[in-house]
Design a protein around this motif. Structure first.
Motif, mmCIF file in Angstrom:
data_model
loop_
_atom_site.group_PDB
_atom_site.id
_atom_site.type_symbol
_atom_site.label_atom_id
_atom_site.label_comp_id
_atom_site.label_asym_id
_atom_site.label_seq_id
_atom_site.Cartn_x
_atom_site.Cartn_y
_atom_site.Cartn_z
ATOM 1 N N VAL A 341 41.402 21.790 -59.894
ATOM 2 C CA VAL A 341 41.161 23.113 -59.307
ATOM 3 C C VAL A 341 42.369 24.015 -59.510
ATOM 4 O O VAL A 341 42.233 25.207 -59.852
ATOM 5 N N LEU A 342 43.565 23.459 -59.308
ATOM 6 C CA LEU A 342 44.778 24.264 -59.436
ATOM 7 C C LEU A 342 45.012 24.738 -60.861
ATOM 8 O O LEU A 342 45.233 25.934 -61.109
ATOM 9 N N LEU A 343 44.957 23.807 -61.821
ATOM 10 C CA LEU A 343 45.341 24.136 -63.193
ATOM 11 C C LEU A 343 44.255 24.842 -63.987
ATOM 12 O O LEU A 343 44.554 25.753 -64.779
ATOM 13 N N TYR A 344 43.001 24.444 -63.763
ATOM 14 C CA TYR A 344 41.935 24.934 -64.639
ATOM 15 C C TYR A 344 40.996 25.939 -63.970
ATOM 16 O O TYR A 344 40.135 26.487 -64.643
ATOM 17 N N VAL A 345 41.166 26.148 -62.671
ATOM 18 C CA VAL A 345 40.333 27.141 -61.970
ATOM 19 C C VAL A 345 41.212 28.233 -61.374
ATOM 20 O O VAL A 345 41.073 29.419 -61.713
ATOM 21 N N TYR A 346 42.147 27.826 -60.484
ATOM 22 C CA TYR A 346 42.935 28.825 -59.758
ATOM 23 C C TYR A 346 43.875 29.610 -60.674
ATOM 24 O O TYR A 346 43.933 30.846 -60.603
ATOM 25 N N LEU A 347 44.626 28.911 -61.528
ATOM 26 C CA LEU A 347 45.603 29.614 -62.370
ATOM 27 C C LEU A 347 44.947 30.595 -63.347
ATOM 28 O O LEU A 347 45.439 31.727 -63.490
ATOM 29 N N PRO A 348 43.844 30.243 -64.027
ATOM 30 C CA PRO A 348 43.189 31.262 -64.870
ATOM 31 C C PRO A 348 42.684 32.459 -64.074
ATOM 32 O O PRO A 348 42.812 33.607 -64.520
ATOM 33 N N LEU A 349 42.121 32.214 -62.869
ATOM 34 C CA LEU A 349 41.654 33.329 -62.036
ATOM 35 C C LEU A 349 42.828 34.179 -61.560
ATOM 36 O O LEU A 349 42.742 35.415 -61.518
#
Length: 370
Positions: A341-349
């Motif tokens: 969630v942190l690397l592939y969802v939150y950071l791109p958003l």
């Protein structure tokens, strides 16, 4: 522009190689093969390679985000974008992730020590020994942690020499048939490979402590490439030595591989792995403890030293609660999902939101200036 950090607290850009790779070379390296085969089986090495390549995109995203952070790290960026209270709450969530990271590394290593070497030693004693060592290192500052990370790069790389022994019994037909799995199965193996590469997210906090951070980008990519190459070699040797059915019933394949080594002056080479991994897990534990302390410094008015001990105490209490035979599997699943969630969802958003805000501010400045 990032706030100026005292030069005595900063590190050279090339040391980022050791810091990132050191935090990635944790406890998961001993057991990732048995989980990685779930899905793509003998083709799981390809999923691992794809995850390693995707981390380069994550590094690019992190640098793109940090370029717009007034404080130079994600803690100041959260307050900059979301305000004092919501930004502070998001920083506390990030602190929870750091605690989870510490607990996962130590609890998993405790299990290895308990099963492999000292079955009668109380687990709390092993936990306390690791935590007190980490506190001693963290109180020395980031430069001391960087020195420990250097040894973490050297030791796993030197231990690669031991793969010569299992290669003598390699069965290369274990890789056949090639590329005969569905995209969903490759994705499943990729998911189980993710926790190998966690550690690159510490760059979100390390960024302002690097001299000339714009010159450190290549070293971050080198660190990720180093980790990918190391895990890929170990995965290929493991798949050549074990077949898929054997790996499904093997908990720590890397330790089993080390037992094949026979040296005239060492009867049990696997003990070298077990005890040297104490040094290997120190960098991720120390880095997470340092990061957690830095987060609390931004949220509370307290000084660093009591906050280090607070993080140590919280970690000890959580580890003491997490008992039982299925604890490690549950921890692994929680850490994997949290990192995903942190690397592939939150950071791109977050990267997208930062650029939207930046474009809006630029347009507003142009209108007011015109």
């Amino acid at each position: 522009m990032s706030r100026q950090i005292k030069e005595s607290l900063t590190v050279s850009p090339y040391l980022l190689w050791f810091m990132i790779h050191g935090t990635q070379s944790g406890i998961a390296m001993l057991s990732f093969q048995s989980r990685n085969i779930k899905g793509a089986q003998q083709d799981s090495w390809l999923s691992l390679l794809l995850v390693g390549l995707s981390l380069h995109a994550v590094v690019w995203i992190i640098y793109a985000i940090m370029k717009h952070a007034d404080g130079g790290d994600i803690l100041h960026l959260h307050r900059q974008l979301f305000g004092k209270w919501l930004g502070g709450a998001m920083n506390l969530l990030f602190y929870g992730y750091m605690l989870l990271f510490i607990v996962y590394q130590i609890r998993s290593y405790m299990e290895v020590i308990h099963i492999w070497a000292f079955p009668t030693t109380p687990l709390w004693f092993v936990c306390l020994l690791i935590l007190l060592t980490a506190v001693y290192i963290v109180t020395g500052g980031l430069r001391v942690i960087t020195g420990i990370c250097f040894f973490c790069v050297v030791i796993p790389t030197l231990l690669l020499v031991s793969i010569y022994f299992p290669l003598q019994y390699a069965h290369w037909t274990n890789f056949l048939p090639l590329l005969n799995h569905s995209p969903r199965e490759y994705a499943q193996s990729a998911f189980h490979s993710l926790n190998l590469f966690y550690g690159v997210e510490f760059l979100l906090l390390l960024h302002p402590f690097i001299k000339h951070p714009e010159k450190s980008r290549k070293w971050a990519h080198i660190a990720v490439a180093h980790s990918t190459a190391l895990y890929l070699i170990v995965a290929i040797v493991t798949l050549a030595f074990f077949n898929v059915q054997q790996l499904e019933h093997t908990i720590w394949p890397t330790l089993i591989l080390s037992k094949v080594a026979r040296l005239p002056f060492i009867d049990r080479f696997d003990y070298v792995y077990v005890f040297n991994w104490f040094i290997v897990i120190l960098p991720p534990v120390c880095m997470a403890m340092w990061a957690g302390t830095r987060i609390l410094r931004q949220v509370t008015p307290l000084r660093s030293k009591p906050l280090v001990w607070f993080t140590c105490g919280m970690s000890f209490v959580i580890i003491a609660v997490l008992q039982g035979p299925k604890t490690i599997d549950k921890l692994d699943s929680v850490v994997t999902w949290a990192g995903l969630v942190l690397l592939y969802v939150y950071l791109p958003l977050l990267c997208l939101w930062v650029h939207i805000v930046q474009r809006y501010q630029n347009r507003r400045a142009a209108v007011e200036g015109g």
